[in-house]
Design a protein around this motif. Structure first.
Motif, PDB file in Angstrom:
ATOM      1  N   ILE A   1      -5.896   1.988  -1.789  1.00 47.99           N
ATOM      2  CA  ILE A   1      -6.845   1.704  -0.708  1.00 47.99           C
ATOM      3  C   ILE A   1      -6.053   1.706   0.593  1.00 47.99           C
ATOM      4  O   ILE A   1      -5.060   0.991   0.711  1.00 47.99           O
ATOM      5  N   ALA A   2      -6.474   2.537   1.563  1.00 49.69           N
ATOM      6  CA  ALA A   2      -5.747   2.555   2.836  1.00 49.69           C
ATOM      7  C   ALA A   2      -6.725   2.554   4.006  1.00 49.69           C
ATOM      8  O   ALA A   2      -7.782   3.197   3.952  1.00 49.69           O
ATOM      9  N   VAL A   3      -6.337   1.824   5.046  1.00 47.40           N
ATOM     10  CA  VAL A   3      -7.156   1.731   6.260  1.00 47.40           C
ATOM     11  C   VAL A   3      -6.296   2.052   7.471  1.00 47.40           C
ATOM     12  O   VAL A   3      -5.104   1.749   7.505  1.00 47.40           O
ATOM     13  N   GLY A   4      -6.920   2.666   8.474  1.00 41.80           N
ATOM     14  CA  GLY A   4      -6.203   2.955   9.722  1.00 41.80           C
ATOM     15  C   GLY A   4      -7.140   2.794  10.903  1.00 41.80           C
ATOM     16  O   GLY A   4      -8.369   2.888  10.748  1.00 41.80           O
ATOM     17  N   GLY A   5      -6.557   2.566  12.062  1.00 48.31           N
ATOM     18  CA  GLY A   5      -7.368   2.313  13.253  1.00 48.31           C
ATOM     19  C   GLY A   5      -7.813   3.567  13.991  1.00 48.31           C
ATOM     20  O   GLY A   5      -8.832   3.551  14.695  1.00 48.31           O
ATOM     21  N   SER A   6      -7.115   4.646  13.813  1.00 50.57           N
ATOM     22  CA  SER A   6      -7.390   5.838  14.633  1.00 50.57           C
ATOM     23  C   SER A   6      -8.426   6.754  13.981  1.00 50.57           C
ATOM     24  O   SER A   6      -8.907   6.481  12.879  1.00 50.57           O
ATOM     25  N   ARG A   7      -8.714   7.860  14.696  1.00 53.41           N
ATOM     26  CA  ARG A   7      -9.666   8.844  14.160  1.00 53.41           C
ATOM     27  C   ARG A   7      -9.030   9.751  13.110  1.00 53.41           C
ATOM     28  O   ARG A   7      -9.712  10.508  12.449  1.00 53.41           O
ATOM     29  N   SER A   8      -7.721   9.704  13.036  1.00 51.86           N
ATOM     30  CA  SER A   8      -6.990  10.657  12.189  1.00 51.86           C
ATOM     31  C   SER A   8      -7.473  10.635  10.741  1.00 51.86           C
ATOM     32  O   SER A   8      -7.835   9.589  10.202  1.00 51.86           O
ATOM     33  N   ARG A   9      -7.482  11.806  10.148  1.00 55.52           N
ATOM     34  CA  ARG A   9      -7.723  11.902   8.696  1.00 55.52           C
ATOM     35  C   ARG A   9      -6.426  12.288   8.009  1.00 55.52           C
ATOM     36  O   ARG A   9      -6.202  11.993   6.846  1.00 55.52           O
ATOM     37  N   LYS A  10      -5.606  12.981   8.817  1.00 58.58           N
ATOM     38  CA  LYS A  10      -4.335  13.504   8.324  1.00 58.58           C
ATOM     39  C   LYS A  10      -3.406  12.373   7.852  1.00 58.58           C
ATOM     40  O   LYS A  10      -2.585  12.564   6.962  1.00 58.58           O
ATOM     41  N   MET A  11      -3.530  11.207   8.498  1.00 55.74           N
ATOM     42  CA  MET A  11      -2.602  10.109   8.184  1.00 55.74           C
ATOM     43  C   MET A  11      -2.648   9.714   6.711  1.00 55.74           C
ATOM     44  O   MET A  11      -1.662   9.239   6.159  1.00 55.74           O
ATOM     45  N   PHE A  12      -3.784   9.948   6.058  1.00 57.16           N
ATOM     46  CA  PHE A  12      -3.883   9.572   4.656  1.00 57.16           C
ATOM     47  C   PHE A  12      -3.078  10.511   3.751  1.00 57.16           C
ATOM     48  O   PHE A  12      -2.760  10.150   2.623  1.00 57.16           O
ATOM     49  N   ASP A  13      -2.756  11.705   4.256  1.00 55.43           N
ATOM     50  CA  ASP A  13      -1.901  12.620   3.474  1.00 55.43           C
ATOM     51  C   ASP A  13      -0.536  11.973   3.221  1.00 55.43           C
ATOM     52  O   ASP A  13       0.029  12.082   2.135  1.00 55.43           O
ATOM     53  N   CYS A  14      -0.004  11.320   4.267  1.00 58.65           N
ATOM     54  CA  CYS A  14       1.324  10.684   4.132  1.00 58.65           C
ATOM     55  C   CYS A  14       1.249   9.531   3.148  1.00 58.65           C
ATOM     56  O   CYS A  14       2.148   9.350   2.316  1.00 58.65           O
ATOM     57  N   ILE A  15       0.176   8.755   3.264  1.00 60.01           N
ATOM     58  CA  ILE A  15      -0.003   7.611   2.361  1.00 60.01           C
ATOM     59  C   ILE A  15      -0.095   8.117   0.917  1.00 60.01           C
ATOM     60  O   ILE A  15       0.565   7.603   0.008  1.00 60.01           O
ATOM     61  N   GLU A  16      -0.894   9.154   0.735  1.00 56.53           N
ATOM     62  CA  GLU A  16      -1.099   9.688  -0.620  1.00 56.53           C
ATOM     63  C   GLU A  16       0.210  10.194  -1.222  1.00 56.53           C
ATOM     64  O   GLU A  16       0.528   9.935  -2.384  1.00 56.53           O
ATOM     65  N   MET A  17       0.973  10.896  -0.418  1.00 57.39           N
ATOM     66  CA  MET A  17       2.236  11.477  -0.902  1.00 57.39           C
ATOM     67  C   MET A  17       3.215  10.375  -1.327  1.00 57.39           C
ATOM     68  O   MET A  17       3.867  10.472  -2.368  1.00 57.39           O
ATOM     69  N   THR A  18       3.308   9.339  -0.513  1.00 55.17           N
ATOM     70  CA  THR A  18       4.239   8.239  -0.822  1.00 55.17           C
ATOM     71  C   THR A  18       3.873   7.575  -2.146  1.00 55.17           C
ATOM     72  O   THR A  18       4.727   7.396  -3.028  1.00 55.17           O
ATOM     73  N   TRP A  19       2.595   7.229  -2.287  1.00 49.51           N
ATOM     74  CA  TRP A  19       2.195   6.564  -3.536  1.00 49.51           C
ATOM     75  C   TRP A  19       2.263   7.531  -4.703  1.00 49.51           C
ATOM     76  O   TRP A  19       2.563   7.141  -5.825  1.00 49.51           O
ATOM     77  N   LYS A  20       2.008   8.794  -4.471  1.00 47.71           N
ATOM     78  CA  LYS A  20       2.062   9.777  -5.572  1.00 47.71           C
ATOM     79  C   LYS A  20       3.451   9.777  -6.223  1.00 47.71           C
ATOM     80  O   LYS A  20       3.582   9.727  -7.440  1.00 47.71           O
ATOM     81  N   TYR A  21       4.479   9.798  -5.372  1.00 51.72           N
ATOM     82  CA  TYR A  21       5.839   9.818  -5.917  1.00 51.72           C
ATOM     83  C   TYR A  21       6.173   8.523  -6.638  1.00 51.72           C
ATOM     84  O   TYR A  21       6.878   8.511  -7.636  1.00 51.72           O
ATOM     85  N   PHE A  22       5.642   7.433  -6.112  1.00 52.80           N
ATOM     86  CA  PHE A  22       5.833   6.134  -6.762  1.00 52.80           C
ATOM     87  C   PHE A  22       5.185   6.147  -8.151  1.00 52.80           C
ATOM     88  O   PHE A  22       5.808   5.769  -9.143  1.00 52.80           O
TER      89      PHE A  22
END
Ligand SMILES: Cc1cc2nc3c(=O)[nH]c(=O)nc-3n(C[C@H](O)[C@H](O)[C@H](O)COP(=O)(O)O)c2cc1C
Length: 209
Positions: A129-150
């Motif tokens: 579950i991730a939340v962000g303040g901005s309009r960005s959608r791209k930011m979730f790519d970084c979150i996904e990649m980090t947890w994916k490797y974990f």
């Protein structure tokens, strides 16, 4: 035996947006019959990984701190629910310290080539579950990649995501009932959905302009 769920709060902010969604997902998991324990990483006194590489020999981390019991709990869990705000396109320091300390597991797996779990194949799954303040959608790519490797290191199926942008004030996500309902649903689904092969997590996205 009920399934064990470990709900991991990655935000430094207590009762913030990601905490509230984590609590809803945990409630969903409980209603689906699981036993849920919540860990607030902000309260866990753990050192960051110091890259001593002792784990290349030992297969475990030699730093004796509060990470050690949390490490065991993470391995024991059948399901993980990991919540995080987006900080500078990534996870906050509290979550990153937790993730990096699993380098000892990476070593066990890839350097020492030892099995992670006794008794073979286990059905382990994770929801992010991730939340962000901005309009960005791209930011979730970084979150996904980090947890994916974990999750790869933990031999855990990356089951699902809940992404929510445009939430900033503490707790304002409760004003979005559809998001809260999805958190509950995803927590229940994580526990009760039949097992299947997943190359990519199923993503539920609430994106506002
Ligand atoms: C240090 C810091 C960095 C942040 N970086 C981002 C960012 O890169 N992108 C974004 O959309 N929001 C960013 N935010 C906003 C948070 O993601 C947002 O307020 C979120 O709702 C906080 O979640 P929480 O209440 O669970 O802590 C940042 C906030 C802080 C304090």
């Amino acid at each position: 035996m009920p399934l064990k769920v470990l709900a991991i709060a990655g935000s430094p902010r207590r009762n913030g947006n990601s905490d509230l969604l984590l609590a809803e997902a945990a409630r969903g998991a409980r209603e689906a019959g699981a036993e849920v324990e919540t860990v607030e990483l902000r309260k866990v006194r753990m050192s960051p990984c110091v890259e001593c590489n002792a784990c290349y020999r030992l297969g475990r981390c030699r730093i004796d701190d509060a990470f050690q019991p949390l490490f065991e709990k993470t391995l024991e869990a059948d399901r993980l629910i990991c919540s995080t705000p987006v900080f500078f396109m990534s996870v906050p320091a509290q979550a990153k310290i937790f993730i990096d300390r699993f380098q000892c597991l990476w070593s066990r797996k890839y350097v020492l080539k030892e099995p992670l779990f006794e008794g073979g194949d286990r059905d382990r799954r994770a929801l992010v579950i991730a939340v962000g303040g901005s309009r960005s959608r791209k930011m979730f790519d970084c979150i996904e990649m980090t947890w994916k490797y974990f999750f790869d290191v933990l031999e855990t199926t990356y089951w699902s995501n809940l992404w929510v942008n445009r939430v900033d004030d503490k707790g304002e996500v409760v004003e979005k009932p559809a998001v809260v309902a999805d958190a509950f649903r995803l927590g229940a689904d994580l526990v009760s959905a039949p097992r299947e092969e997943r190359r990519k997590p199923k993503s539920t996205e609430h994106f506002a302009e």
